[in-house]
Design an enzyme around this catalytic site. Sequence first.
Site, mmCIF file in Angstrom:
data_model
loop_
_atom_site.group_PDB
_atom_site.id
_atom_site.type_symbol
_atom_site.label_atom_id
_atom_site.label_comp_id
_atom_site.label_asym_id
_atom_site.label_seq_id
_atom_site.Cartn_x
_atom_site.Cartn_y
_atom_site.Cartn_z
ATOM 1 N N ASN A 136 1.803 -5.021 -5.456
ATOM 2 C CA ASN A 136 0.659 -4.166 -5.629
ATOM 3 C C ASN A 136 0.967 -2.944 -4.656
ATOM 4 O OD1 ASN A 136 0.727 -5.204 -2.847
ATOM 5 N ND2 ASN A 136 -1.373 -6.268 -3.224
ATOM 6 N N HIS A 138 2.028 -2.835 -1.492
ATOM 7 C CA HIS A 138 1.983 -3.109 -0.127
ATOM 8 C C HIS A 138 3.265 -2.863 0.380
ATOM 9 C CE1 HIS A 138 2.466 -7.775 -0.429
ATOM 10 N NE2 HIS A 138 3.665 -7.093 0.368
#
Length: 243
Positions: A136, A138
């Site tokens: 995602n 991160h």
Amino acid sequence: MKIIIVKDSKAMGSEAARLIARRMLQNPSLVLGLATGSTPIGTYQHLIRYCEEGLISFKKVKSFNLDEYVELDAKSPLSYVSFMQEQLFSKVDMDEKNWNIPDGNAQDLEKEALDYEEKIKKAGGIDLQLLGIGGNGHIGFNEPGTDFASVTHSTDLTEETIEDNARFFNSKEEVPTKAISMGMRSIMNAKEVLLLASGSSKAKAIKGAVQGPITTDVPASILQLHPNVTFIVDEEAARELRR
Ligand code: GLP
């Protein structure tokens, strides 16, 4: 931003290790920011070999890891302390007092986070920060939505990250739901950043980080503003990039 696209994860590991070894030769007292996850393992194996062959030494190197799970026994083989000992620290000539990992079992996590940030400052800041990337986008455990001004802090993991990391645990229920992580500003303060990614599961995150808008929805996109950043990605992770 410099993007190096290599054939596969093996080539990514050796390319990254060469860059890190070069920096260690230029500065034997390098302050290294380290990462966990499957991505840097190949890089660590090359660094271990270079060290065994006497090409580099970790004797004067200081390291700061990005993150640690909260309330996972440090002795668990799945803690990031255990990971680092197994994958690097026990296999190179590093002094135990020179490596640092935030303590996810600290009584007072807020104090631990402040102290960790202070320790990095006292060491003169991070010279080279190694990063993986979550599916995602991160970095460390800075999940989408994390403030770009954040420093080391404790944080909740997203459902997606818990699911991604469940592969290391017996079940999804065993994955800790919280972590302590260097913040976005702590990472941006590093003098140089090296991000690694391999495999198609990282293609969307790499596209967003390199060519998407700079947004907290894709934390790694902030790296577009870093003055000295290199991405080493394999062909699969690079497949959504516009050439
Ligand atoms: C974890 C770590 C990150 C790492 C990411 C990707 O969430 N906190 O630092 O980059 O996983 O892991 P992997 O390299 O196993 O894909």
